[in-house]
Write a protein that holds these residues in place. Sequence first.
Motif, PDB file in Angstrom:
ATOM      1  N   THR A   1      25.776   8.688   7.536  1.00  0.00           N
ATOM      2  CA  THR A   1      25.258   9.485   8.643  1.00  0.00           C
ATOM      3  C   THR A   1      26.269   9.522   9.780  1.00  0.00           C
ATOM      4  OG1 THR A   1      22.967   8.894   8.121  1.00  0.00           O
ATOM      5  CG2 THR A   1      23.397   9.698  10.339  1.00  0.00           C
TER       6      THR A   1
ATOM      7  N   TYR B   1      22.565  -2.373  14.212  1.00  0.00           N
ATOM      8  CA  TYR B   1      22.955  -1.888  12.880  1.00  0.00           C
ATOM      9  C   TYR B   1      24.252  -2.560  12.423  1.00  0.00           C
ATOM     10  CZ  TYR B   1      23.476   1.453   9.038  1.00  0.00           C
ATOM     11  OH  TYR B   1      23.586   2.025   7.782  1.00  0.00           O
TER      12      TYR B   1
ATOM     13  N   TYR C   1      18.559   0.570   7.887  1.00  0.00           N
ATOM     14  CA  TYR C   1      17.783   1.005   9.058  1.00  0.00           C
ATOM     15  C   TYR C   1      16.689  -0.001   9.367  1.00  0.00           C
ATOM     16  CZ  TYR C   1      15.006   4.327  11.902  1.00  0.00           C
ATOM     17  OH  TYR C   1      14.303   4.959  12.904  1.00  0.00           O
TER      18      TYR C   1
ATOM     19  N   LEU D   1      27.702   5.775  10.117  1.00  0.00           N
ATOM     20  CA  LEU D   1      26.926   4.693   9.521  1.00  0.00           C
ATOM     21  C   LEU D   1      26.833   4.933   8.021  1.00  0.00           C
ATOM     22  CD1 LEU D   1      23.968   4.525  12.090  1.00  0.00           C
ATOM     23  CD2 LEU D   1      26.208   3.385  12.200  1.00  0.00           C
TER      24      LEU D   1
ATOM     25  N   HIS E   1      27.057   9.433  13.338  1.00  0.00           N
ATOM     26  CA  HIS E   1      26.258   8.783  14.375  1.00  0.00           C
ATOM     27  C   HIS E   1      26.710   9.142  15.791  1.00  0.00           C
ATOM     28  CE1 HIS E   1      23.500   5.944  16.060  1.00  0.00           C
ATOM     29  NE2 HIS E   1      24.438   5.118  16.481  1.00  0.00           N
TER      30      HIS E   1
ATOM     31  N   THR F   1      22.797   0.846  17.664  1.00  0.00           N
ATOM     32  CA  THR F   1      24.153   0.770  17.094  1.00  0.00           C
ATOM     33  C   THR F   1      24.599  -0.677  16.967  1.00  0.00           C
ATOM     34  OG1 THR F   1      24.683   2.902  18.127  1.00  0.00           O
ATOM     35  CG2 THR F   1      26.531   1.565  17.347  1.00  0.00           C
TER      36      THR F   1
ATOM     37  N   ALA G   1      29.077   0.110   9.710  1.00  0.00           N
ATOM     38  CA  ALA G   1      29.333   1.033  10.820  1.00  0.00           C
ATOM     39  C   ALA G   1      30.848   1.177  10.938  1.00  0.00           C
ATOM     40  CB  ALA G   1      28.732   0.500  12.114  1.00  0.00           C
TER      41      ALA G   1
END
Length: 310
Positions: free
Chosen positions: A226, A193, A23, A219, A228, A190, A201
């Motif tokens: 997570t 990341y 993050y 993610l 997403h 996104t 991802a």
Amino acid sequence: MDLYLSDPSPPPGTAPLHQQPHYARALTAMGVAVQTLRATQDGQPRAQAQVVRRRLGPLSITWMPRGPIWASDLPDPDREAFLRALTQTLPSGVWLANAASADEANCLARHGYRALIPGQTLANLDLRPPRATRLAAQHGKWRNRLRHAQGAGLILHETAFDPTRHHSLLTQEVAQQRARRYRALSPAFTLAYAAQNPGAARVWSAQHCGQHVAHLLILTHGDTATYHIGWTGPEGRRRSAHTLLLWQAANALADRGIVRLDLGPADTTLAPGLARFKLGSGALAQCLGPSMVALPRITPLFPKRHKHAA
């Protein structure tokens, strides 16, 4: 304990997305200031807080989302000392925090934080149990939709997110946010990341007769993940494609050592259907503590003068 500002590092315990180095790398690439305060003992991480810093005119704002992250056996006095060190080490200003639990909120309150907004309820899917146990934990209707999808002629694929190949997924998410009137992390996040955390991802897609009918973007970060972005078209809904995608993704993540999948908010009032879908998968509701604020202490311009006895 030794306290120091560090580069983004793996936390000392299981942590949500906002307290992960993945993050921090994404936000830093977007030009956002992120700092990490770390405490070690005998070279081992014991506590860590990742904060996001912004300025609004002359005002300095520090946001600590769902932190700090503690070693499981860290004693309470050391936790209190770490919280004191946060505001002493980082510049003063307004501090915002999203408490991870009611207990964490009580701990923050002892350091000057006051509750602003009640905490959300999240849905967390535990991926540690065997597949059969996780299947049995699903709601009966959810499990029936899974069986329906398994016999609906869907073809599933998993791949790393690609900004060119999956551009339509981001476009669909933006349109979905407008139609359903909710806010989420931006497409720019996104993209950042995926660029800063190659392979972290992951996209699961469902096809029927050569057409994409549903997508799921997750993610990954350390031993957690997570949910997403999720999108399902009319044909995907008819064939319960999203149910099958979530089940397949959960199994793949569990096989890779991921212990928890954060499915996001489970709001039974504002989005009851989505909450039923998430909790029906076997996920457990987690009640977060409130969002909190700590204001800087202001030194009075004209301090009171006390008369001394003659």
